[in-house]
Design an enzyme around this catalytic site. Sequence first.
Site, PDB file in Angstrom:
ATOM      1  CD  GLU A 133     -17.618 -55.277 -29.515  1.00 25.04           C
ATOM      2  OE1 GLU A 133     -18.452 -56.856 -28.365  1.00 25.04           O
ATOM      3  OE2 GLU A 133     -17.934 -55.573 -30.557  1.00 25.04           O
TER       4      GLU A 133
ATOM      5  CD  GLU B  87      -3.160  -1.282   0.239  1.00 27.75           C
ATOM      6  OE1 GLU B  87      -3.089  -0.338   0.349  1.00 27.75           O
ATOM      7  OE2 GLU B  87      -3.483  -1.921   0.696  1.00 27.75           O
TER       8      GLU B  87
END
Length: 1923
Positions: A942, A312
């Site tokens: 199959e 900041e």
Amino acid sequence: MSCWHTFNIYLCLIVLVACSNVLSSTQDTSTVGGGVVEGINLSKYHAYEEVMALAEGLKSQHPHLVDYYSVGKSVQGRDLLVIKISEDVQHRGITEPMVKYVGNMHGDETVGREVVIALIQYLLQGYLDHNSRITKLLNTTEVHIMPSMNPDGFKIAKEGACDSYGRSGRENANNVDLNRNFPSQWKFPSEQELYTNREPETLAVMSWIVNNPFVLSGNLHGGSVVASYPFDDTSLHKDCCYESKTPDDELFKYMASVYASKHGTMSRGNLCPGDNFSKSGGVTNGAYWYDVEGGMQDFNYVYGSCAEITFELSCCKYPMASSLPLEWANNRESLMAFMELVHMGVKGVVKDADTGEELEGISVSVKELNYNVTTSKHGEYWRLLLPGNYTLVAKGYGYETTTNAVSIVKDTVSRVDLRMKRHAQESSLPIMKFTSESTYTPLSQRSEDVPARVDKTSELYVTSVIPETTSLATLNGSVTNSSSQSISLFKDIKATNDTHEAKFSISPPHNITFGNDAGSSSAVKYLDSFSTDSSSSIAAQDLLNISLNDHLANLSHPSTKNVEQHATTNEGKSKTIHDAQSSWSSDHPSTISDAHPVTTTSVMSLSASDASHTSPRNSTRFTDFSNGVSLTIYNYSSVGSTTLNNPATETVAKIAEASTITSTQQPKGPVEEGFTSTPEFWYHHYPELEAFLEKLAQKYPNLAQLYSVGSSVRGRELFVLEISDHPGIHEPGEPEFKYIGNMHGNEAVGRETLLLLMQYLLEGYGTDQRVTNLVNNTRIHIMASMNPDGFEAATEGDFGGSTGRSNANQVDLNRNFPDQFFLSKGVERQPETLAVMRWVKQHPFVLSANLHGGSLVANYPWDDNPFGQNGVYSKCPDDEIFKKLAKAYSFAHPRMPIGKPCNSADIVFRDGITNGAKWYSVSGGMQDWNYLNSNCFEITLEISCQKYPPAEDLRTYWMENKNSLLAFMEQVHTGVKGFIFDKSGNPISNASISVAGIDHDVVSAADGDYWRLLVPGEYLVTAHADGYEASSVKVDVPHLWAVQVNFTLKVDDSPTWSAEEDFGVTENLMNEYLNNSALNAAMADIENKYKDVAEFLANDNAWSMKVHSLRMGAQIESGIDNRVRVLILGGLYGAQPVGRELVIRLARHLGSGWAKKNREVQKLLQDTQIFLVPAVDSKGFDKAEAGMCGYSRPSELQSEVGGSFTTEIIDEYAEATANMLSQIKPHAVLSLESGGIFMRFPHDDPSANPPTTPDETVFQFLTEAYARAHPTMLQSENPCLVLNKQAPSGILHGQALGVYKNSLLEYTYNNLHDILMVAAHVSCCNYPAGRELTTLWRQNKDSLLSFIHAAHQGVAGQVINEDGQPVPSAKVYVDSNVVELKEEATFRKLLPTGAHTLKVISNDLENKTLNFVVEAHKETPASVTMDSLKDSSIMYHSYYGTEDKIRKLSSNYSKISYLYSIGRSAQSRQIMALEIDVTQGTEPQGIEQSNLPSVAVIGGLGKSDRGGKELVLELAKYLLSRYGHDAAVNKILKNTKVHLVPTLNPDSTADISESSKQDKGTECDMKINTKNSNGIELDTHFIVKGMEVEDSSPPEVSAVRKWMTDHKFTLALILRGGAQGVAVPYSALHETFLSPDAQIFHKLGATYSAAAGLPQDMSACGNIKLVNGTTYDGVINPHSGSLLDCFYEHSTTLAFNVYYGCCGSPREEVLGHLWRRHKVGLLRFLTLSSIGAMGYVTDQNNAPLLGAMIKVEGSPHTVLSLDHGTWWRPLVPGAHTLTVKLDGYLEQTKLVQIMGGDTVIFKLKRDDRVMGLPRMVFIILAGSIMLLLMICCLCIATVRSQQQRRKVYGFHQLNHSVDIFNDSSSASEGETTTDLISVGGGAKNKIKKKRMSSRSYHDLVSSSSDEEEFFIKDSVPPKKTQR
């Protein structure tokens, strides 16, 4: 007093305004104010466009240091720009770390945005200035800077706004806070949830983070001044004061402190209101400050390998720009120091110990810290560490764990490379499977105080050993949450004979810790409560089988990180907890997957009651690394299957001592799991089948709909049950899926399995999340029996028979569909077949499976091959996706992936899948028909070894196939999906969606929706529809779901484009390839249409019998055809036919352009011979496979004609091509090829050393000419990368590719000299679809024309002698390289742009050297006329002879010359001048100037200068006769206007001198004589007092003065006799004769003297000392009033005298030698006007200004701007101060550094000053003065009024006299009537008063009557009133 104050205040205001205006008006607008710091402009905030421009500018200026790219776009479409800076920005070195800064995440927090922009410039400037610190950083670090992650928010933010209120710009355009939008580490999102509800900015940055190995990062914010480090939140999500520590907490604190301590104010910790960080030195734990869920810094650490800290920077979020310099000063050192922290700890490369292969995805951790990083694709790792001793641990799937001790020293980074050994048996995989870098601790080894680690994966398998005595019922334990709701932790349990395995699935894991209680029981500790809804169920995500690949693994599977987290108790005490991000941690060795985190479907466990149906088998791991598919299977046999002895299977490893898990409830058996009613495990014959289906449809009307697609031969319905949340309708965007069973009637397992599936889906809807998701998002169609007639004929128990296999007509339905390879003539389509075909056409099916029996395998297309042979792999275009689909089914099956079905010893199906034709060829199969005739991808399954097994086995078959059936259906939601709209938003149906490199399209459905199944990866997807432009998008396809890509198509503007750009040639818009015969017909048609410019060459000679071509070009009438010859080849490789189509389209374009008289095409065909060869390898084209994208091996490329150019050419087409080139001898050849988007040039030969050629620069400009005109060839992102990760791009040597062996490029360069050939690769695919041809033509048309234009770039000419005859014996050199002379001594050479030198040598002629400049795409004519070495014969000319000669020259060359008169002599003879101006299109008009400098050559002033006159006449002849034939003369006349004056004194040279005809022994008169016929010395009368006043000067002088004034010459040269050398001003007596411009005069003189070969030190006449052949004219002949001085002092011309000889009138036989000597000097003089400075004078609107005076400081000489604002001022190199003045404009001065020929532009501002003040200031002052005067007048008037007003209330004096006591009856005549009011209210009395004085009063209008009355009452004494 008040007026005086007002005046003073106003006067001060005026002064202030005036001063500010004066200051502003005088300020230099070019300088930036105080906002410039260290050369960085910090005076303002940069807008989005300015940042983009900055990036582009920096890259263009420093391409090796700076690059930029976009990671994505914002909501409003702005690029998320990243600027990359490094020593070599294109290549990152191994282990070179990557660091990043991200600014402006919140759009209104802007300081970070600007400081990183400043940082970019600071780093760059520092590197260029060799700043050691910055150089070291950039040499060792790759820096990535994103100035703004939220450009949309910044756009609306307001400067000066310190807090965020409302729509301040903090959020993005969707009003979402981006720093709350990342995945939360505590919510454990599933993979799909990771991307759900994310903003585009968030998604882009997420991808950026996980796809790049960033090591360190800073996120710059505003609103406080502090450094905040992870974690940013806790699992409790308390607002404040709960610290959440990472395993690297101390490291983060240190790094944050480094930034804070280096910051100007941050370390104070209390700078902003509310900040309380002073004790910690300006740093804080993020969560301790305040809880931020979904923040970016935690995402970096948990999901990437990057340590990020949030900074900041300012209390005010968006401070005023004036504060930016201070903010930069505060942060500069911090930013640098933080980046340097990336070089601490340890780094290295992890490699395979045996092969040396760099290993990607390896987990590298530190034993002492519970956090790991993951190796990059190059095996690199970086681990930031504080000083100390550590143990590195490297783990990876398939490799033994590696450890290495390392000591870390402060401020250094240690390099530790690791070598990992493979496991002895790679197939031995553990049953416990986590993700890429997870570790685990066995339960038995853990204690309560050592919590286990829960891995971050979509599924977690834990296998623990359970005692044999433990009942299966006890394994289904549960826990109770805070709401007392029971949740099963162990949903799926499977027992084996070896061990009892407890398997549970959590997806994703919640906050769970496993640990051992006292005793032998294993308890589950539940830390945080969680709900029991479907989204949070531990087993809620049993969805997909496929995990991410290596690039996306980190993002989708946070389990690549072992992260220990800390939560805080309610009392504020910190304790360690382990959330979903955490992984199991232990030193216990384990096998760990590397880059393929595994997600598997759950395997249902068997209860004790069902155990009799199965035989326990070992568990086996099956993994497909290419597709990221992996599964742990639990084998159990069924009736009808045999015991499996698979050596690849592995017995489950015992993990720990058996534990007993108690249970609170008894679940259903696994077979019944998911059903709400009893499943029917028996065979349903047709009536039962119908009843069953109707029952389901009736029971679930909102979910199911029963319909029939047709009937069988015997009339049985082919029922389909549709299952959907909206049955009966197609929901836009929802894919449709189908299963078909019982196609062969005796293969019955699929029939019953599908019936069970219907029941399972319907009964599980709403309770099973997986089922619910499927039904809600898929329209499922299930046909249980396609052959009901055959089923009724079949017999239960049939193992491998054929009864009932076919339909009632005894036709095998799976041989009855149309086949692609074999035409089924006479084959009758069966009703079942036709019904299914119609059904498939009616629905937009995406995926399908056809269930069969008799084996155990997933079979995918193709089912047959062109040969009908078994065992031949037949690959369809989508082979990869079909393999993935087949594996999805197989890998979810417990037995299928073993690959040895039905105990067959001969058949092995790897992974349980097979290509149909590879197994055995089936023609007429249904799966191939689906793929070829619809959007549907179908495979054949199959699913049972026995075709019609006993009914009691159906339970087992259901259990085996249930998960596979679900998993396969889920595959319909992978790949790409979306909608196709037009610009109005209307859906476009039947639009085609193609994928580059895959020759199979799908089409959009009725609602414009489409689905395209693809394997994970990067693709180029294109949507195209008739009447619309195609649109292409690069798509990254993930593993687990379908990425949505919508297309908006524009109406196809091809017809419009064709009309505007292609002359409306409709044939060029065809979207199909021409075969060989059609191609020949097209060439013949072009010849017939455009006979003037096209000739079809076929069978004209030997080579054209094989290779046909078109010759295009205008026919020349006569003379030498030295035009550029360009040859363009197409189809050199038969399998690359795009070039064929482009070449024939180019031919049509040129022919049509000629016919329509297009100027560009006409000029091109007039100046060029173009040979177009569409097809070389015509036979290869016939064999080529349409849609083929690339070669499978290089030998295929080399087997075509293009690879057949060996030393001894064998191929007949290759030989014909070589012969064609030898005969045509083209200057430039272009081959149009495919296989990428790039340019290729020699060398091609991989063995060539070096790879470069002497013609490197020529090849570069030829290839660049093509590439720069192409829309994608030079773009930063290669469009072909989606097809080939190694796809070449840009411009390169063919050798770099290593595949172009025996190419035509190499053959041509080595064997056909002077022929330069390049190749343009114009298509990613070799043989793209025909629909792409129009687009390809549009992309390449301009490039083809540009290449032809570029072939003109260079030099061309002819060598001739003075008689115009060719000189074939001459030798021509260009830049010292020999250029071969062709026919008629012509030559041509392709050259790059820039300066070059041409030298021509001949034994018997003068050698010539020419410097010339080549411009882009332009030919530089450089013909040379060689002068004879012999002296020419020159005779003297009388006046009339001179006039006759000069008139003839003007007449013969009237287009470039103009004869005019300066004036007349004393005897009225014309003073003639010849102007040569080749820039005039018409006859020059006297003094009207063109935009060229003018120079004058004067033949002398009198009798002593006769030789000068003859030199000027010879110069005129030389220039005019050689223009167009000699490059040197051309260059002179194209850059200079030349005025030639034979003599200024025609009277004195009217007659031929007798002395000039005397013998050699006669002495020459050396006296200088400039007298006219009146005996006046002209050279003393050019300067007189008061020259502007008409004087009595000789007429010659007056004429010349006017002439020099009118023409404003830049330079003048006067040829004089009587001395030798060059003389410069002054002629008049001066102390040193030194003029202020002596330097330039001496430079001009020395240049001439050297060129003419004049004496350099001493003149032969009079022993005059020379300096470089130059002296002052006053030294030779001192006198005043000279023409030389007049030029200098009274004109714009710099002039000097050239004394050509001691004898002014030498003998005639000497004149030839004199000319040959001075010719070079005169020609050199004509080029000297370009030295020094030139430029333009304009106003602020760029309008040229005429007559501006340009003066050089220190020189009295002034030049003027001409008509075009142009000016020329010869100057020596160096710094000069130039001042420009012009009436009405402000004076401007510039300091100019002269290098030679510099252009200087002056833009003058109009002078709007009044009385020396700026106009606005004057207006303000004048207005102010007027206003002051008005105020003064008003004040005076007010004062006078107040003085006259009497201070009596309500009265003022009347303006006339009345007697107040006048008794007159009329008040107007002097009587006043006054009402008296008695105090008591009595009646009014009127009295008459006599006037008492001469001053009378009356009432004020505004006075109050009441006040008047009271005043009168009080002031008048009461009297008795009388009437």
